[in-house]
Motif scaffolding. Structure first.
Motif, PDB file in Angstrom:
ATOM      1  N   MET A   1       0.837  -1.183   0.000  1.00 30.37           N
ATOM      2  CA  MET A   1       0.000   0.000   0.000  1.00 30.37           C
ATOM      3  C   MET A   1       0.877   1.241   0.000  1.00 30.37           C
ATOM      4  N   LYS A   2       0.547   2.173  -0.876  1.00 33.40           N
ATOM      5  CA  LYS A   2       1.306   3.416  -0.932  1.00 33.40           C
ATOM      6  C   LYS A   2       0.343   4.561  -1.239  1.00 33.40           C
ATOM      7  N   VAL A   3       0.370   5.601  -0.403  1.00 27.70           N
ATOM      8  CA  VAL A   3      -0.399   6.810  -0.667  1.00 27.70           C
ATOM      9  C   VAL A   3       0.549   7.998  -0.575  1.00 27.70           C
ATOM     10  N   ALA A   4       0.253   9.029  -1.353  1.00 29.60           N
ATOM     11  CA  ALA A   4       1.158  10.179  -1.382  1.00 29.60           C
ATOM     12  C   ALA A   4       0.377  11.465  -1.582  1.00 29.60           C
ATOM     13  N   LEU A   5       0.926  12.545  -1.025  1.00 28.13           N
ATOM     14  CA  LEU A   5       0.409  13.899  -1.206  1.00 28.13           C
ATOM     15  C   LEU A   5       1.537  14.790  -1.686  1.00 28.13           C
ATOM     16  N   ILE A   6       1.249  15.575  -2.729  1.00 33.49           N
ATOM     17  CA  ILE A   6       2.227  16.521  -3.274  1.00 33.49           C
ATOM     18  C   ILE A   6       1.767  17.951  -3.053  1.00 33.49           C
ATOM     19  N   ASN A   7       0.462  18.185  -3.187  1.00 34.72           N
ATOM     20  CA  ASN A   7      -0.106  19.513  -3.046  1.00 34.72           C
ATOM     21  C   ASN A   7       0.107  20.054  -1.634  1.00 34.72           C
ATOM     22  N   LYS A   8       0.739  21.228  -1.518  1.00 37.81           N
ATOM     23  CA  LYS A   8       1.073  21.788  -0.195  1.00 37.81           C
ATOM     24  C   LYS A   8      -0.168  22.037   0.654  1.00 37.81           C
ATOM     25  N   GLU A   9      -1.235  22.521   0.035  1.00 37.46           N
ATOM     26  CA  GLU A   9      -2.450  22.807   0.797  1.00 37.46           C
ATOM     27  C   GLU A   9      -2.994  21.538   1.443  1.00 37.46           C
ATOM     28  N   LYS A  10      -2.986  20.434   0.693  1.00 31.21           N
ATOM     29  CA  LYS A  10      -3.510  19.184   1.243  1.00 31.21           C
ATOM     30  C   LYS A  10      -2.552  18.578   2.267  1.00 31.21           C
ATOM     31  N   ILE A  11      -1.254  18.751   2.066  1.00 29.96           N
ATOM     32  CA  ILE A  11      -0.287  18.300   3.066  1.00 29.96           C
ATOM     33  C   ILE A  11      -0.519  19.044   4.381  1.00 29.96           C
ATOM     34  N   ASP A  12      -0.723  20.355   4.288  1.00 27.12           N
ATOM     35  CA  ASP A  12      -0.997  21.144   5.496  1.00 27.12           C
ATOM     36  C   ASP A  12      -2.279  20.669   6.181  1.00 27.12           C
ATOM     37  N   MET A  13      -3.291  20.307   5.393  1.00 28.10           N
ATOM     38  CA  MET A  13      -4.546  19.811   5.949  1.00 28.10           C
ATOM     39  C   MET A  13      -4.341  18.461   6.632  1.00 28.10           C
ATOM     40  N   PHE A  14      -3.510  17.609   6.033  1.00 27.96           N
ATOM     41  CA  PHE A  14      -3.235  16.290   6.603  1.00 27.96           C
ATOM     42  C   PHE A  14      -2.496  16.433   7.940  1.00 27.96           C
ATOM     43  N   ILE A  15      -1.551  17.367   7.978  1.00 28.74           N
ATOM     44  CA  ILE A  15      -0.825  17.644   9.226  1.00 28.74           C
ATOM     45  C   ILE A  15      -1.790  18.181  10.288  1.00 28.74           C
ATOM     46  N   ALA A  16      -2.646  19.128   9.888  1.00 30.59           N
ATOM     47  CA  ALA A  16      -3.606  19.707  10.828  1.00 30.59           C
ATOM     48  C   ALA A  16      -4.564  18.653  11.365  1.00 30.59           C
ATOM     49  N   MET A  17      -4.911  17.674  10.527  1.00 36.21           N
ATOM     50  CA  MET A  17      -5.799  16.599  10.963  1.00 36.21           C
ATOM     51  C   MET A  17      -5.169  15.814  12.117  1.00 36.21           C
ATOM     52  N   PHE A  18      -3.881  15.476  11.992  1.00 34.21           N
ATOM     53  CA  PHE A  18      -3.229  14.721  13.053  1.00 34.21           C
ATOM     54  C   PHE A  18      -2.975  15.575  14.287  1.00 34.21           C
ATOM     55  N   GLN A  19      -2.823  16.880  14.103  1.00 32.74           N
ATOM     56  CA  GLN A  19      -2.711  17.754  15.261  1.00 32.74           C
ATOM     57  C   GLN A  19      -4.009  17.750  16.063  1.00 32.74           C
ATOM     58  N   LEU A  20      -5.144  17.721  15.361  1.00 35.85           N
ATOM     59  CA  LEU A  20      -6.432  17.629  16.046  1.00 35.85           C
ATOM     60  C   LEU A  20      -6.592  16.277  16.732  1.00 35.85           C
ATOM     61  N   LEU A  21      -6.212  15.207  16.027  1.00 35.70           N
ATOM     62  CA  LEU A  21      -6.377  13.869  16.580  1.00 35.70           C
ATOM     63  C   LEU A  21      -5.548  13.672  17.845  1.00 35.70           C
ATOM     64  N   LYS A  22      -4.320  14.173  17.834  1.00 42.57           N
ATOM     65  CA  LYS A  22      -3.458  13.949  19.003  1.00 42.57           C
ATOM     66  C   LYS A  22      -3.945  14.728  20.220  1.00 42.57           C
ATOM     67  N   SER A  23      -4.777  15.750  19.995  1.00 52.47           N
ATOM     68  CA  SER A  23      -5.352  16.468  21.132  1.00 52.47           C
ATOM     69  C   SER A  23      -6.485  15.677  21.783  1.00 52.47           C
ATOM     70  N   CYS A  24      -6.993  14.653  21.056  1.00 53.86           N
ATOM     71  CA  CYS A  24      -8.102  13.848  21.571  1.00 53.86           C
ATOM     72  C   CYS A  24      -7.678  12.455  22.010  1.00 53.86           C
ATOM     73  N   THR A  25      -6.672  11.881  21.331  1.00 52.22           N
ATOM     74  CA  THR A  25      -6.296  10.502  21.607  1.00 52.22           C
ATOM     75  C   THR A  25      -4.822  10.285  21.290  1.00 52.22           C
ATOM     76  N   SER A  26      -4.251   9.245  21.847  1.00 50.92           N
ATOM     77  CA  SER A  26      -2.832   8.966  21.615  1.00 50.92           C
ATOM     78  C   SER A  26      -2.592   8.019  20.451  1.00 50.92           C
ATOM     79  N   ALA A  27      -3.619   7.248  20.068  1.00 52.62           N
ATOM     80  CA  ALA A  27      -3.443   6.263  19.002  1.00 52.62           C
ATOM     81  C   ALA A  27      -4.731   6.108  18.207  1.00 52.62           C
ATOM     82  N   VAL A  28      -4.595   5.870  16.907  1.00 52.20           N
ATOM     83  CA  VAL A  28      -5.759   5.667  16.039  1.00 52.20           C
ATOM     84  C   VAL A  28      -5.492   4.526  15.068  1.00 52.20           C
ATOM     85  N   THR A  29      -6.569   3.988  14.531  1.00 48.94           N
ATOM     86  CA  THR A  29      -6.474   2.976  13.491  1.00 48.94           C
ATOM     87  C   THR A  29      -6.806   3.622  12.150  1.00 48.94           C
ATOM     88  N   LEU A  30      -5.875   3.520  11.204  1.00 43.59           N
ATOM     89  CA  LEU A  30      -6.101   3.991   9.841  1.00 43.59           C
ATOM     90  C   LEU A  30      -6.569   2.797   9.021  1.00 43.59           C
TER      91      LEU A  30
END
Length: 264
Positions: A1-30
């Motif tokens: 399995m391989k997924v990739a992001l090149i677009n900076k806006e979407k990379i920033d959104m992906f980072i922000a998503m994990f910043q939100l998640l870590k404020s709620c929980t320490s571990a998640v299942t993808l």
């Protein structure tokens, strides 16, 4: 399995998503399947539920399996703090790549690739251990809320950052004329009256007046970033948990659900 992001806006959104998640929980299942990445879970206190769907076409690259062999429903349990520590170090011009090899099933590779071949910048390769975590997925029904509010993320962050100084609970009063947010405690009281015309979008059942109270600490955690999208959608009802929704585009979204406080 391989997924990739090149677009900076979407990379920033992906980072922000994990910043939100870590404020709620320490571990998640993808959970990666043929069509999408799906994440669902709860905080340790089982107060806040998060439900995330990111369609495959939201990514620049989304490959399942090797060659003609397709693999469905790959579930990877990861440490949110570890993921966030890696992806937050991405640089402009980098591609973010997640790679999972079934021959090494206990590891996830995270690569920050110098996609624009900038001289002096280097590709960085990380390998992290996967966790043992069992999450039972909940069926979240589609419901009609009494009020739907769309507000600027920045404004909501600013307001919750101020309100949390004055109390632990967020009291919401909502009618056809006004939206009121209030918190009170030992330091006093703060009340904000928001004119309906100042909201991006607003809808409420005719003649309805809503008075509900939520944990301000959790609301603040779920609204900590404006790097996902410009506006956030709040849906409230006396019957259902409040829904906080970030629309990522391409039928992809992040949703948090928070039950109202019950008067004892």
């Amino acid at each position: 399995m391989k997924v990739a992001l090149i677009n900076k806006e979407k990379i920033d959104m992906f980072i922000a998503m994990f910043q939100l998640l870590k404020s709620c929980t320490s571990a998640v299942t993808l959970r990666f399947d043929i069509d999408k990445l799906y994440i669902q879970g709860m905080d340790k206190a089982h107060v806040c539920l998060f439900d995330i769907t990111i369609q495959r076409n939201w990514f620049n690259k989304y490959e399942m399996g090797e060659g003609s062999v397709l693999v469905e429903d790959i579930e990877l349990c990861v440490d949110c703090n570890c993921i966030n520590a890696i992806i937050s170090r991405i640089q402009d011009g980098n591609m973010l790549e997640l790679y999972y090899n079934e021959n090494d099933p206990d590891k996830l590779d995270i690569n920050l690739i110098n996609d624009e071949n900038v001289k002096g910048e280097y590709n960085r390769y990380f390998r992290i251990p996967l966790l043992d975590l069992e999450n039972e997925l909940l069926d979240i029904p589609q419901v009609d809320y009494d009020a739907e509010i769309t507000i600027s993320c920045k404004h909501l962050i600013d307001l919750t950052s101020q309100l949390i100084i004055f109390g632990e609970n967020l009291d919401i009063k909502c009618s056809e004329e006004i939206l009121q947010l209030k918190a009170n405690g030992d330091m006093g009281e703060m009340k904000v009256n928001i004119d309906i015309d100042d909201l991006k979008e607003f809808a409420i059942c005719e003649g309805e007046e809503i008075n509900l109270s939520y944990s301000l600490n959790y609301v603040h955690k779920m609204c900590l970033t404006n790097k996902l999208v410009s506006n956030v959608e709040l849906s409230i009802s006396a019957t259902y948990p409040m829904r906080i929704k970030y629309d990522l585009g391409a039928d992809s979204n992040i949703m948090f659900f928070l039950a109202p406080k019950v008067e004892e």
